[in-house]
Design an enzyme around this catalytic site. Structure first.
Site, PDB file in Angstrom:
ATOM      1  N   LYS A  28       0.857  -1.183   0.000  1.00  0.00           N
ATOM      2  CA  LYS A  28       0.000   0.000   0.000  1.00  0.00           C
ATOM      3  C   LYS A  28       0.890   1.229   0.000  1.00  0.00           C
ATOM      4  CE  LYS A  28      -4.570   0.785   0.315  1.00  0.00           C
ATOM      5  NZ  LYS A  28      -5.643  -0.015  -0.298  1.00  0.00           N
ATOM      6  N   GLY A  61     -20.793   6.785   4.849  1.00  0.00           N
ATOM      7  CA  GLY A  61     -19.871   7.076   3.761  1.00  0.00           C
ATOM      8  C   GLY A  61     -20.463   6.637   2.441  1.00  0.00           C
ATOM      9  N   VAL A  62     -20.919   7.589   1.638  1.00  0.00           N
ATOM     10  CA  VAL A  62     -21.535   7.248   0.349  1.00  0.00           C
ATOM     11  C   VAL A  62     -20.760   7.911  -0.784  1.00  0.00           C
ATOM     12  CG1 VAL A  62     -23.838   6.656   1.140  1.00  0.00           C
ATOM     13  CG2 VAL A  62     -23.264   9.060   0.806  1.00  0.00           C
ATOM     14  N   GLY A  63     -19.438   7.781  -0.692  1.00  0.00           N
ATOM     15  CA  GLY A  63     -18.554   8.312  -1.724  1.00  0.00           C
ATOM     16  C   GLY A  63     -18.327   7.316  -2.823  1.00  0.00           C
ATOM     17  N   LYS A  64     -17.043   7.036  -3.116  1.00  0.00           N
ATOM     18  CA  LYS A  64     -16.671   6.231  -4.279  1.00  0.00           C
ATOM     19  C   LYS A  64     -17.330   4.862  -4.286  1.00  0.00           C
ATOM     20  CE  LYS A  64     -12.314   6.256  -5.474  1.00  0.00           C
ATOM     21  NZ  LYS A  64     -10.833   6.214  -5.393  1.00  0.00           N
ATOM     22  N   HIS A  72     -21.904   4.796  -2.576  1.00  0.00           N
ATOM     23  CA  HIS A  72     -23.097   5.092  -3.369  1.00  0.00           C
ATOM     24  C   HIS A  72     -23.449   3.934  -4.290  1.00  0.00           C
ATOM     25  CE1 HIS A  72     -20.459   6.276  -6.759  1.00  0.00           C
ATOM     26  NE2 HIS A  72     -21.523   6.221  -7.514  1.00  0.00           N
TER      27      HIS A  72
END
Length: 364
Positions: free
Chosen positions: A88, A188-191, A194
């Site tokens: 990472k 969290g409804v980001g990348k 959603h």
């Protein structure tokens, strides 16, 4: 700096969280690049893992995040059945402020200098367009756009895999692999989040969401009018009465002493990496009767997608492999029950066994 270095070296050489093969500190003064590339294991193959671009509170926090995330990638890739190790990278800074084409090109040169030991991809704060830029300086960048020979947005299959983990959790706990009629809270409804909401709404779940970005919440509400409810913040979300599933889909550390004590859900299954804030949280969840689907197991759809890019991308082949997350999650729950341990510990045992067998094979 001395205290930070001592802490990092202690983590690397003297703790269970360490054991990394290589950690590279990268700096390019001309572009402002400051990055950390951590390679945890190459027992199964080159270390694959995304690049996180984030404004860390301190350099030590950034290094620690790289160490933890790379270790998680070793386990994730092992349980996903990939012939890849774990690595990472983190780029330090606010991507909205310091990200530039020149900085990404400089970062690509550092990745290339590792000669294929580390293969990068997207993570929080980096996107397909960024990997297209990085790939101009290195062969070892995946998650690129289809126009540039890549697989595109890995968030699509990440969300699909998390949904398979939820279905497996529902099967294990309630005897039916569906979220229909269940109350699911997504933080969290980001990348990724959603896309997960898309699957949940289609499956007939009652969905509650929250996000620190108002525009992300608005996008979901506009997409699913009357089918999704917004909640003020994560603290309010996890305390909502009658929750069936909690899905942490933002940054790590969502499951800590306070949040686990307050959580009303029966299942935790989300896309965020490193959800357990510290050792022992997995037992706290188990003691409360909360079923935890290990994060690095259920969110492996994205890494399955970008790994496939290394050998010529085929979406249907990737989706079929990501579907196996359902069976893998059920197998982990069964192992946990048989061994009398939390699912997180069971997943670790299975992954460690595969890596250990690979190291033995390499030594022969």
């Amino acid at each position: 700096m001395t205290e930070m270095t001592d802490g990092v070296l202690h983590t690397l050489f003297r703790t269970e969280q360490g054991g990394h093969e290589q950690v590279v500190l990268c700096q390019d003064r001309a572009t402002g690049l400051k990055a950390v590339i951590a390679i945890h294991s190459t027992a199964l193959g080159p270390a694959l893992g995304g690049t996180r671009f984030h404004a860390y509170a301190s350099d030590e926090e950034a290094v620690t995040d790289a160490l933890n995330l790379s270790r998680g990638m070793s386990y994730k890739n092992a349980l996903a059945g990939l012939d890849l190790g774990g690595g990472k990278a983190v780029i330090i800074g606010d991507p909205d402020v310091v990200k530039s084409e020149e900085l990404l090109l400089a970062y690509g040169r550092f990745v290339e200098s590792l000669g294929g030991r580390y293969v990068t991809a997207c993570d929080v704060g980096t996107y397909v367009s960024d990997m297209d830029v990085v790939a101009r300086e290195t062969r070892w960048a995946t998650g690129r756009s289809p126009e540039n020979g890549g697989a595109g947005d890995s968030s699509v299959l990440t969300a699909f895999g998390v949904f398979q983990g939820m279905r497996a959790s529902a099967q294990h706990l309630w005897g039916d692999p569906t979220l229909r009629g269940r109350k699911v809270a997504v933080a969290g409804v980001g990348k990724v989040g959603h896309y997960l909401v898309e699957h949940l709404v289609a499956d007939g779940a009652e969905v509650l969401v929250t996000d620190v970005r108002e525009d992300s919440v608005r996008r979901v509400l506009d997409r699913h009018p009357g089918k999704v409810t917004a909640v003020a913040d994560t603290g309010t979300l996890i305390r909502t009465e009658g929750l069936d599933v909690y899905a942490p889909c933002a940054l790590g550390g969502a499951l800590n002493d306070d949040s686990v004590a307050a959580l009303t859900a029966s299942v935790v299954c989300g896309a965020a990496n490193n959800q357990l804030a510290h050792l022992g949280v997995e037992k706290d969840l188990s003691d409360r009767g909360i079923l935890y689907a290990p994060d690095y197991v259920v969110n492996a759809g994205g890494v399955i997608q970008v790994a496939d890019e290394l050998n010529g991308f085929d979406f249907d082949r990737c989706k079929a492999k990501a579907s196996e997350i359902f069976d893998t999650t059920l197998a982990i729950f069964a192992r946990a029950k048989a061994d009398g341990i939390p699912p997180a510990a069971a997943a670790d045992r299975i992954a460690e066994q595969r890596m250990a067998e690979a190291r033995v094979a390499l030594a022969v």
